[in-house]
Design a protein around this motif. Sequence first.
Motif, PDB file in Angstrom:
ATOM      1  N   THR A 104       1.546  -0.510  24.014  1.00 35.76           N
ATOM      2  CA  THR A 104       2.553   0.636  23.283  1.00 35.76           C
ATOM      3  C   THR A 104       1.677   1.528  23.175  1.00 35.76           C
ATOM      4  O   THR A 104       2.301   3.643  22.894  1.00 35.76           O
ATOM      5  CB  THR A 104       3.257  -0.143  22.219  1.00 35.76           C
ATOM      6  N   GLN A 159       9.772   0.063  24.494  1.00 37.41           N
ATOM      7  CA  GLN A 159       9.998  -0.956  24.261  1.00 37.41           C
ATOM      8  C   GLN A 159      11.336  -1.448  23.552  1.00 37.41           C
ATOM      9  O   GLN A 159      11.852  -1.815  23.146  1.00 37.41           O
ATOM     10  CB  GLN A 159       9.080  -1.659  23.668  1.00 37.41           C
ATOM     11  N   ASP A 191       7.922   0.522  29.073  1.00 36.74           N
ATOM     12  CA  ASP A 191       7.254  -0.429  28.137  1.00 36.74           C
ATOM     13  C   ASP A 191       8.411  -1.489  28.037  1.00 36.74           C
ATOM     14  O   ASP A 191       9.291  -1.896  27.502  1.00 36.74           O
ATOM     15  CB  ASP A 191       7.368  -0.214  26.802  1.00 36.74           C
ATOM     16  N   GLU A 192       8.028  -2.626  28.501  1.00 33.63           N
ATOM     17  CA  GLU A 192       8.432  -3.975  27.864  1.00 33.63           C
ATOM     18  C   GLU A 192      10.044  -3.960  28.582  1.00 33.63           C
ATOM     19  O   GLU A 192      10.807  -4.271  28.137  1.00 33.63           O
ATOM     20  CB  GLU A 192       8.260  -4.696  26.656  1.00 33.63           C
TER      21      GLU A 192
HETATM   22 MG   LIG Z   1       3.826  -2.913  22.106  1.00 32.77          MG
END
Ligand SMILES: [Mg+2]
Lengths: 242, 330
Positions: free
Chosen positions: A42, A84, A160-161
């Motif tokens: 991240t 995220q 991000d995820e």
């Molecule tokens: Mg992360």
Amino acid sequence: MLLKIESVTKKFGGLSAVSDVSLEVEQGTILGLIGPNGAGKTTLFNCINGTLAITEGKIIFDGVDISSKKSYEIAKLGIARSYQIVQPFGNMTTLQNAMVGGFCKTKIYKEAEEIALRSLELVHLDHKKDIIAKHLNLGERKKLEIAKALSTQPKLLLLDEVMAGLTPIEVQEMVRIIHSINASGVTLIIIEHIMEAIMSLSKRIIVLNFGKKIMEGSPEDVSNSQQVIEAYFGVEEEELDA
Amino acid sequence: MIKKLIVKQNSVLWIIAVGIIIVPFILPNRYFQDIAVMTFLWAGLATSWNLYSGYCNRLSIGHAAFMGIGAYTSTLLYLNFGISPWIGMLAGGALSALTALLIGGITLRLKGTFFVLSTIAFGEILKVMTITSTEVTSGALGLMIPFQPGFANMIWTGKIPYAILAWIYMLVALFISVKLEKSKLGYSLIALGENQEAAENLGVNSTKTMMTAFILSAVLTSFGGTIFSQYIMFIEPTSVMGLSTSINFILLAIAGGLGTAFGPMVGSFILTPVSNLLRGYLAGISGLHGFILGMILIIILLYRPDGILPQLKLLSKRILQKLDKPKKGE
Ligand SMILES: [Mg+2]
Ligand SMILES: Nc1ncnc2c1ncn2[C@@H]1O[C@H](COP(=O)(O)OP(=O)(O)O)[C@@H](O)[C@H]1O
């Protein structure tokens, strides 16, 4: 090369969250970024899009040195990211959320609205366009993150995820959405823990551990690598299932 | 169907905002007409304040300073050089824009409580400067504007012309707010008020966005200051620059609906007459009107924290939906 990262380091006090990382992303591809929790994935995104100032190194995007540019300038140049931890504008509707991004490249209301609607369609969220964002469920919020980012009409999208916390069916849908975004000409870097998903999306994967790039290769290379297995099993068990 | 009707809610509010001008014409006497003038003026001022602070969710508690700049600029130009307050109003607006640029450059980057405190400091510093510059402003004694009726002097014998002027001022502020809500500036402002980092990630230039809205808000507030001074014909630092004036902007906006175009107007339409009438009828017991007003505000904020307008909209939406359902069955 659309993106070129040269020996980037990001320090928080004494801790190097990202340490001497170099990588390249070719136009039109999907790069996978994996690594255990706390590996610095991240943080690397935050450095690329200017949310955080890098400590050392250089980032070239589309021929422009963006190392010291602000995040809104980088957004205008064509890099967008999803968070995220989802960050919707809770009191705005889904469409209005996406329109904030829609205004990145135009001042005209109608155009921003059209761009935003197209992004919502792409992530299958157009039927929720008039819902206040705080009333969306997690899956929908993850989609909204992508739609907001897409509305800035990026050349490079950092995800991000976006699949974390989704049901298997939602994950499948998300994989299809990412494929269609890529097919529309957007280059992507995706951080993901779900190996099956990332393998079906990227031909090339980079592994981070303790801020360092420990491996780069095809999904097969990566999943067979002793080094990567150690990186995952060398850390606490619980971090695996995150 | 429902959607169309909801869109019409704004039309209803516009009809109220425009139609309200009938009220001062049918009110029986100057006392009630005065309340109408103040209601429109406070509606305009609170709407102007809301343009920055309401949409961007950052309370500027020194905003009366801009009202003071407007009031003092036009009054000083008029008293010393005989310049028409109409021109003085523009000069005050220009000076407010400049001040907002300088002050905003320092304070807008501050976050949360620090921003709020810095705005209080700005307002108080300007007030103290006005009080101490006695040679120019005659300090705490204030300035009296001589009664010389005439359009060029922005002075009239009756209340009706003032009511019309304050009403136009309110409409201008409303019009700008409604435009803002449908513009890039408005979307950027609301987004960064909710989450600055996320907004910047989408290409929002926070500094530029906040500065533009802050200047717009300051200039409009300043115009209200000139109208106020020409109406009362007497200004002194505490009445046009004091903290209680700023707080009044905020209360009207919050009571009506923070960050909505028509909220501050609704707030003023309800609270300004109530406040004035209470003051009139409860004059015997000092402080009682303030107490009752305070209670009303607390009740509004406790039960309707979003303000009155969003609740009214929700209510009308529910009613419309109920009305809509049987029709679908047909
Ligand atoms: Mg992360
Ligand atoms: N803003 C910050 N300030 C201080 N430390 C941070 C900050 N952001 C991340 N870190 C630290 O940097 C390391 C990498 O975090 P992160 O990039 O979030 O990892 P990942 O996304 O790979 O799970 C962690 O040790 C984390 O605690």
